[in-house]
Design an enzyme around this catalytic site. Structure first.
Site, PDB file in Angstrom:
ATOM      1  N   GLY A  12      19.018  -8.889  57.938  1.00  0.00           N
ATOM      2  CA  GLY A  12      19.501  -9.212  59.282  1.00  0.00           C
ATOM      3  C   GLY A  12      18.371  -9.584  60.223  1.00  0.00           C
ATOM      4  CG  ASP A  13      17.963  -8.183  63.461  1.00  0.00           C
ATOM      5  OD1 ASP A  13      18.975  -8.551  64.066  1.00  0.00           O
ATOM      6  OD2 ASP A  13      17.690  -6.983  63.238  1.00  0.00           O
ATOM      7  CD  GLU A  14      18.346 -12.285  58.094  1.00  0.00           C
ATOM      8  OE1 GLU A  14      19.123 -12.415  59.068  1.00  0.00           O
ATOM      9  OE2 GLU A  14      18.618 -11.588  57.099  1.00  0.00           O
ATOM     10  N   GLY A  15      17.179 -14.704  62.533  1.00  0.00           N
ATOM     11  CA  GLY A  15      17.201 -15.835  63.475  1.00  0.00           C
ATOM     12  C   GLY A  15      18.456 -16.685  63.284  1.00  0.00           C
ATOM     13  N   GLY A  40      23.500  -8.762  66.616  1.00  0.00           N
ATOM     14  CA  GLY A  40      22.800  -9.110  67.858  1.00  0.00           C
ATOM     15  C   GLY A  40      22.103 -10.422  67.613  1.00  0.00           C
ATOM     16  CG  HIS A  41      23.770 -13.368  66.070  1.00  0.00           C
ATOM     17  ND1 HIS A  41      24.825 -14.001  65.471  1.00  0.00           N
ATOM     18  CD2 HIS A  41      23.427 -12.367  65.221  1.00  0.00           C
ATOM     19  CE1 HIS A  41      25.104 -13.412  64.310  1.00  0.00           C
ATOM     20  NE2 HIS A  41      24.274 -12.419  64.145  1.00  0.00           N
ATOM     21  CB  THR A  42      18.127 -13.639  70.456  1.00  0.00           C
ATOM     22  OG1 THR A  42      18.162 -12.265  70.146  1.00  0.00           O
ATOM     23  CG2 THR A  42      17.519 -13.868  71.827  1.00  0.00           C
ATOM     24  CB  THR A 128      25.060  -0.676  65.404  1.00  0.00           C
ATOM     25  OG1 THR A 128      26.391  -0.864  64.910  1.00  0.00           O
ATOM     26  CG2 THR A 128      24.103  -1.563  64.622  1.00  0.00           C
ATOM     27  CD  GLN A 223      26.385  -7.405  60.375  1.00  0.00           C
ATOM     28  OE1 GLN A 223      27.361  -7.895  59.845  1.00  0.00           O
ATOM     29  NE2 GLN A 223      26.315  -7.237  61.675  1.00  0.00           N
ATOM     30  NE  ARG A 302      18.935   1.350  65.569  1.00  0.00           N
ATOM     31  CZ  ARG A 302      19.702   1.494  64.496  1.00  0.00           C
ATOM     32  NH1 ARG A 302      19.587   2.559  63.748  1.00  0.00           N
ATOM     33  NH2 ARG A 302      20.592   0.586  64.172  1.00  0.00           N
ATOM     34  NE  ARG A 304      15.367  -6.747  65.162  1.00  0.00           N
ATOM     35  CZ  ARG A 304      15.504  -7.919  65.783  1.00  0.00           C
ATOM     36  NH1 ARG A 304      14.539  -8.816  65.744  1.00  0.00           N
ATOM     37  NH2 ARG A 304      16.614  -8.195  66.447  1.00  0.00           N
ATOM     38  CG  ASP A 332       6.366 -18.693  66.007  1.00  0.00           C
ATOM     39  OD1 ASP A 332       7.322 -18.775  65.206  1.00  0.00           O
ATOM     40  OD2 ASP A 332       6.423 -18.035  67.057  1.00  0.00           O
TER      41      ASP A 332
HETATM   42  P1  GDP Z   1      19.841 -12.872  64.268  1.00  0.00           P
HETATM   43  O1  GDP Z   1      20.472 -11.537  64.375  1.00  0.00           O
HETATM   44  O2  GDP Z   1      19.639 -13.311  62.862  1.00  0.00           O
HETATM   45  O3  GDP Z   1      20.512 -13.934  65.108  1.00  0.00           O
HETATM   46  O4  GDP Z   1      18.355 -12.705  64.868  1.00  0.00           O
HETATM   47  P2  GDP Z   1      17.951 -11.926  66.215  1.00  0.00           P
HETATM   48  O5  GDP Z   1      18.353 -12.761  67.374  1.00  0.00           O
HETATM   49  O6  GDP Z   1      18.417 -10.510  66.166  1.00  0.00           O
HETATM   50  O7  GDP Z   1      16.384 -11.856  66.053  1.00  0.00           O
HETATM   51  C1  GDP Z   1      15.620 -13.018  65.903  1.00  0.00           C
HETATM   52  C2  GDP Z   1      14.626 -13.105  67.084  1.00  0.00           C
HETATM   53  O8  GDP Z   1      13.645 -14.074  66.785  1.00  0.00           O
HETATM   54  C3  GDP Z   1      15.245 -13.555  68.389  1.00  0.00           C
HETATM   55  O9  GDP Z   1      14.563 -12.942  69.439  1.00  0.00           O
HETATM   56  C4  GDP Z   1      14.997 -15.057  68.402  1.00  0.00           C
HETATM   57  O10 GDP Z   1      14.935 -15.604  69.724  1.00  0.00           O
HETATM   58  C5  GDP Z   1      13.670 -15.120  67.742  1.00  0.00           C
HETATM   59  N1  GDP Z   1      13.399 -16.334  66.965  1.00  0.00           N
HETATM   60  C6  GDP Z   1      14.242 -17.059  66.182  1.00  0.00           C
HETATM   61  N2  GDP Z   1      13.562 -18.030  65.525  1.00  0.00           N
HETATM   62  C7  GDP Z   1      12.271 -17.905  65.914  1.00  0.00           C
HETATM   63  C8  GDP Z   1      11.063 -18.591  65.545  1.00  0.00           C
HETATM   64  O11 GDP Z   1      11.038 -19.508  64.734  1.00  0.00           O
HETATM   65  N3  GDP Z   1       9.892 -18.135  66.145  1.00  0.00           N
HETATM   66  C9  GDP Z   1       9.872 -17.102  67.040  1.00  0.00           C
HETATM   67  N4  GDP Z   1       8.700 -16.734  67.562  1.00  0.00           N
HETATM   68  N5  GDP Z   1      10.986 -16.446  67.382  1.00  0.00           N
HETATM   69  C10 GDP Z   1      12.164 -16.838  66.820  1.00  0.00           C
HETATM   70  P1  IMO Z   2      22.430  -9.171  62.953  1.00  0.00           P
HETATM   71  O1  IMO Z   2      23.701  -9.985  62.842  1.00  0.00           O
HETATM   72  C1  IMO Z   2      20.098  -5.760  61.544  1.00  0.00           C
HETATM   73  C2  IMO Z   2      22.375  -2.282  60.129  1.00  0.00           C
HETATM   74  C3  IMO Z   2      22.287  -1.010  60.924  1.00  0.00           C
HETATM   75  C4  IMO Z   2      22.433   0.015  59.813  1.00  0.00           C
HETATM   76  C5  IMO Z   2      23.449  -0.643  58.875  1.00  0.00           C
HETATM   77  C6  IMO Z   2      24.882  -0.156  59.069  1.00  0.00           C
HETATM   78  O2  IMO Z   2      21.838  -9.146  64.303  1.00  0.00           O
HETATM   79  O3  IMO Z   2      21.472  -9.579  61.870  1.00  0.00           O
HETATM   80  P2  IMO Z   2      26.706  -0.628  60.936  1.00  0.00           P
HETATM   81  O4  IMO Z   2      26.714  -0.338  62.415  1.00  0.00           O
HETATM   82  O5  IMO Z   2      26.872  -2.085  60.604  1.00  0.00           O
HETATM   83  O6  IMO Z   2      27.651   0.242  60.165  1.00  0.00           O
HETATM   84  O7  IMO Z   2      25.223  -0.187  60.455  1.00  0.00           O
HETATM   85  O8  IMO Z   2      23.373  -2.040  59.144  1.00  0.00           O
HETATM   86  N1  IMO Z   2      22.794  -3.474  60.897  1.00  0.00           N
HETATM   87  C7  IMO Z   2      21.971  -4.468  61.242  1.00  0.00           C
HETATM   88  N2  IMO Z   2      20.637  -4.613  61.085  1.00  0.00           N
HETATM   89  N3  IMO Z   2      20.817  -6.761  62.120  1.00  0.00           N
HETATM   90  C8  IMO Z   2      22.163  -6.637  62.262  1.00  0.00           C
HETATM   91  O9  IMO Z   2      22.936  -7.657  62.697  1.00  0.00           O
HETATM   92  C9  IMO Z   2      22.793  -5.441  61.861  1.00  0.00           C
HETATM   93  N4  IMO Z   2      24.076  -4.996  61.878  1.00  0.00           N
HETATM   94  C10 IMO Z   2      24.065  -3.796  61.273  1.00  0.00           C
HETATM   95  O10 IMO Z   2      21.048  -0.899  61.589  1.00  0.00           O
HETATM   96  O11 IMO Z   2      21.221   0.120  59.096  1.00  0.00           O
HETATM   97 MG    MG Z   3      20.138  -9.687  65.229  1.00  0.00          MG
END
Ligand code: GDP
Ligand code: IMO
Ligand code: MG
Length: 428
Positions: A12-15, A40-42, A128, A223, A302, A304, A332
């Site tokens: 998760g949180d790959e962007g 949580g998608h930014t 979460t 995720q 939290r 990461r 970057d």
């Molecule tokens: P998601 O849950 O996969 O949508 O990812 P998140 O939004 O939780 O976390 C990704 C974070 O990296 C966010 O703060 C984005 O704005 C940021 N982000 C995405 N792509 C890039 C990138 O190529 N470079 C940098 N520096 N930040 C990025």
């Molecule tokens: P995005 O879409 C990162 C993790 C939680 C916990 C596990 C189970 O932003 O990538 P849950 O509340 O789903 O039952 O929690 O999954 N988790 C994530 N970790 N990014 C997320 O979403 C997540 N959604 C759930 O931290 O370990």
């Molecule tokens: Mg996220």
């Protein structure tokens, strides 16, 4: 190229949010197919930053219809507050469509999530706390409440009472928690009905018709692959299927309709919550990745957990999702390291292992085997083409591509929409 899936290739949180938003201008529908407001998608548009939890990231693209599919779990209070938050910022959300078959996160699901975690103590998952697991458990247990139940008061009553009959016993007798009053839950849920009614439609019909008409449909995962309940690091996972097959069940679209599956892959690795993570760093490098990468949860705030890139995981994501492409993000963030270690295989009980072990015990014992690649110090955030990257950054990307088993078709060099190097178009 009518239907694409875009999903997380790690924990998760790959962007994903940025990647979806980037494509949003060229696609007709963006569909969430699983998860809920645990995501949580930014998305950064110009100088504006948006944090989306439940709504598809396509909601920020005016020409795009955002869809919440049947596989999603919807907290109605969060839905309405996210919509009004966007409206206040001038975003038109009127095109949103929600499946009547999506399940609702009820207040007692959130209670159960929190008390269960407390009860698990040291063995907790680190959820979460948004009620995700208990809502999916009710769905599978056939005691869930669906969006369509909001529009039939007597059915809603019956279903909430049936769910609470059992749950209240558990809450009171096992968790020493006060019982939940069905009447109060029903009243709260009915209070949302009129505000939600206008968004509800038959989303499988809508999406299948759209695909048949040649419209471009993008399925946006929440995720990541390693958090998938079937293919992830069980039990330290979420309770749904972010992997590619989840797009079919979570949206009611057959696998023959999906033409491309894009894995979003961070240039290093992060994880939130508990569970195994072979390349996790506990030193200054880990701290530097966290600080430079801004690695703090969008949903829970939290920190990461951070570590080097893990090619075993990337290869696994290619396999279980049938990935056609990668979108490599946050390259970057690695600028400035002289040497960058990359995990190419694991050592498990003295043996070299190239593939992710199916045994949980083995994975917990896995030690990363690293190869070290030379770093670069030049600022890459303005690069618009692959050729503009420093030679060592190019070599890093090529090495990851080679190890991961699918072409890297785009590279993120910053959080903004325009901070992206496009190598192959996703929409050809
Ligand atoms: P998601 O849950 O996969 O949508 O990812 P998140 O939004 O939780 O976390 C990704 C974070 O990296 C966010 O703060 C984005 O704005 C940021 N982000 C995405 N792509 C890039 C990138 O190529 N470079 C940098 N520096 N930040 C990025
Ligand atoms: P995005 O879409 C990162 C993790 C939680 C916990 C596990 C189970 O932003 O990538 P849950 O509340 O789903 O039952 O929690 O999954 N988790 C994530 N970790 N990014 C997320 O979403 C997540 N959604 C759930 O931290 O370990
Ligand atoms: Mg996220």
């Amino acid at each position: 190229m009518p239907a694409l899936v875009l999903l997380g290739a790690q924990w998760g949180d790959e962007g994903k949010g940025k990647a979806t938003d980037l494509l949003g201008g060229s696609v007709d529908y963006v569909v969430r197919y699983q998860g809920g407001n645990n995501a949580g998608h930014t998305v950064v548009v110009g100088d504006q930053k948006y944090a989306l939890h439940l709504l598809p990231s396509g909601i920020l693209s005016p020409g795009c219809t955002p869809v919440i599919g049947n596989g999603v779990v919807v907290d109605p209070a969060v839905l309405l507050s996210e919509l009004s938050g966007l409206n206040e910022r001038g975003v038109d959300t009127s095109k949103l469509v929600i499946s009547g078959n999506a399940h609702l996160i009820t207040p007692y699901n959130i209670t159960v999530d929190k008390v269960t975690e407390r009860f698990l103590g040291k063995r907790k998952i680190g959820t979460t706390g948004r009620g995700i697991g208990p809502t999916y458990a009710d769905k599978i247990n056939r005691t869930g409440i669906r969006v369509q139940d909001l529009f039939d008061e007597s059915i809603l009553h019956q279903k909430v009472e049936a769910a609470l009959d059992f749950k209240n016993q558990v809450l009171a007798k096992l968790y020493n928690h006060r019982a939940v009053v069905a009447e109060q839950v029903v009243e709260e849920m009915l209070g949302y009905a009129d505000q939600i009614r206008g968004y509800v439609a038959d989303t499988t019909l809508l999406l299948n018709n759209a695909i048949d008409d040649g419209k471009v449909v993008l399925f946006e995962g929440g995720q990541g692959t390693l958090l998938d309940v079937d293919h992830g690091t069980y039990p330290f996972v979420t309770s749904s299927n972010p992997t590619a097959g989840g797009a079919c069940t979570g949206a009611g679209v057959g696998p023959t309709k999906i033409s491309r599956v894009i894995g979003i892959l961070k240039a290093y690795t992060t994880r939130v919550g508990a569970g195994p993570f072979p390349t996790e760093l506990f030193d200054a490098d880990g701290e530097a990745l966290r600080t430079i990468g801004g690695e703090r949860g969008v949903t829970t705030g939290r920190d990461r957990r951070c570590g080097w890139f893990d090619a075993v995981i990337a290869r696994y994501a290619t396999r279980v999702n049938g990935l056609t492409d990668f979108f490599l993000t946050k390259l970057d963030v690695l600028t400035g390291w002289e040497q960058i270690p990359v995990c190419v295989a694991y050592e498990i009980d003295g043996k070299r292992v190239e593939e992710l072990p199916y045994s949980q015990t083995d994975f917990h014992h896995a030690k990363p085997i690293y190869e070290t690649l030379p770093g670069w110090s030049e600022d890459i955030t303005k690069a618009k083409t692959f050729a503009e990257l420093p030679k060592n950054a190019q070599a890093y990307v090529k090495a990851l591509e080679e190890m991961s088993g699918a072409p890297i078709s785009a590279i993120g060099v910053g959080p903004g929409r325009d901070e992206t190097i496009e190598i192959n178009s996703f929409l050809d």
